[in-house]
Enzyme design. Structure first.
Site, mmCIF file in Angstrom:
data_model
loop_
_atom_site.group_PDB
_atom_site.id
_atom_site.type_symbol
_atom_site.label_atom_id
_atom_site.label_comp_id
_atom_site.label_asym_id
_atom_site.label_seq_id
_atom_site.Cartn_x
_atom_site.Cartn_y
_atom_site.Cartn_z
ATOM 1 N N HIS A 113 -31.118 14.388 21.794
ATOM 2 C CA HIS A 113 -30.470 14.531 23.088
ATOM 3 C C HIS A 113 -31.443 14.292 24.227
ATOM 4 C CE1 HIS A 113 -32.307 18.436 22.297
ATOM 5 N NE2 HIS A 113 -32.264 18.689 23.592
ATOM 6 N N ASP A 115 -31.840 16.033 27.954
ATOM 7 C CA ASP A 115 -31.387 17.330 28.451
ATOM 8 C C ASP A 115 -30.340 17.222 29.556
ATOM 9 O OD1 ASP A 115 -32.922 18.985 26.805
ATOM 10 O OD2 ASP A 115 -34.652 18.914 28.136
ATOM 11 N N HIS A 270 -35.103 13.775 22.640
ATOM 12 C CA HIS A 270 -35.955 14.571 21.758
ATOM 13 C C HIS A 270 -35.115 15.361 20.759
ATOM 14 C CE1 HIS A 270 -35.184 17.102 25.334
ATOM 15 N NE2 HIS A 270 -35.258 18.143 24.524
ATOM 16 N N ARG A 285 -38.713 26.733 28.354
ATOM 17 C CA ARG A 285 -38.678 25.465 29.076
ATOM 18 C C ARG A 285 -38.459 25.682 30.564
ATOM 19 N NH1 ARG A 285 -33.834 22.149 27.454
ATOM 20 N NH2 ARG A 285 -32.887 22.638 29.472
#
Length: 305
Positions: A113, A115, A270, A285
């Site tokens: 995906h 983000d 990623h 994150r």
């Protein structure tokens, strides 16, 4: 006779005045480790300029040994790139902007995906810090979506540039195919993740706002192509995704606690490898606000809901 493939037009920003970095490329088309830099919100301007230039070129950078970073300093470093934002559907329990992915509570992003592409303005930068790691496994892999576009034959490049895709958050990367961990926790995480439904229409080929490169904007939040049947959408998305995920377009990172990865969300996908069973993995994150993607034809992404 083979058709020539033209690379994306590239105009990397001028890095004059930037400090020299101890930079070690990790793969031929994506990824580099930066050594000797202590990350913080007080990073010297010339060092930050060098980091930013290296990020635009290598798409993802890795920094070992950043155990000094706490949540506040992690956020402060993120603000050097621009305003930071919380996840639009998963609130932080302590009010910070950080998103915590905890393997025991649904946080296993084991699907390719980019983000938050269900938002009309997906993040520009992701900054991930390893907090708790399994003894074995739990690597993350990144793919270069610019290289994916560049690898398409010219007729496919031209076709892809005409396509637009609808992205939605009702595909929950943190719960789908999440082997191991707490099943009830994954269910709760999915309920939170989809509590507010988002959809946006994006160009399949976006023009990078800083480099001018062309990148394929897909990933698992891409639900369908506008104007195509479900079957045709899936087939076309699979073909394009296959070029993104060619092994020569990827880099794999084996984490140590305290490591930090910084990636350009406008030029990568990623995948967090879910190969560690019931062992505990926690990463946090910080997300830097992004811009509305623009296609080759100049059309911007649009919000659906």
């Amino acid at each position: 006779m083979s058709t020539a493939v033209l690379p994306s037009p590239v105009a990397f920003p001028d890095a004059s005045g930037a400090a020299a970095l101890d930079l070690h490329p990790l793969a031929g088309r994506i990824g580099a480790e930066v050594r000797g830099v202590r990350l913080s919100g007080q990073l010297a301007p010339e060092t930050f300029a060098a980091v930013k230039a290296a990020l635009l070129r290598h798409k993802v950078l890795f920094f070992r040994g950043q155990q000094h970073l706490d949540d506040a300093e992690h956020e402060a470093f993120g603000r050097l790139f621009g305003p930071i934002e919380p996840h639009p559907t998963v609130p932080s329990p302590d009010g910070r902007t950080l998103l915590e992915l905890d393997s025991r509570h649904g946080g296993r992003a084991n699907s390719w995906h980019t983000d938050v592409t269900f938002d009309v303005a997906p993040p520009q930068i992701g900054i991930l810090r390893a907090v708790t790691l399994p003894a074995v496994g739990g690597d993350t892999v990144w793919a270069n979506t610019v290289a994916g576009y560049d690898s398409l034959p010219a007729p496919l490049q031209a076709m892809a540039a005409t396509l637009r895709a609808v992205h939605g958050n009702d595909y929950d990367y943190a719960a789908v195919r999440a082997d191991g961990g707490d099943e009830e926790g994954r269910k709760r995480y999915r309920e939170v993740f989809t509590s507010t439904l988002f959809e946006a229409e994006h160009p399949v080929v976006r023009v990078h706002p800083e480099t001018g490169e062309r990148a394929l904007l897909l990933g698992h939040f891409a639900k369908r192509l506008v104007g195509y049947s479900t079957h045709d959408s899936q087939r076309l998305i699979e073909i394009l995704t296959g070029h993104i995920l060619r092994l020569e377009h990827t880099v794999r990172w084996g984490w140590n606690e305290g490591d930090v990865a910084v990636w350009d969300n406008r030029a990568t996908q990623h995948y967090a490898v879910n190969d560690y069973g019931d062992a505990h993995r926690v990463v946090r994150r910080v997300t830097v606000s992004g811009d509305v993607p623009v296609g080759v034809d100049g059309r911007r992404s649009t919000k659906i809901r």
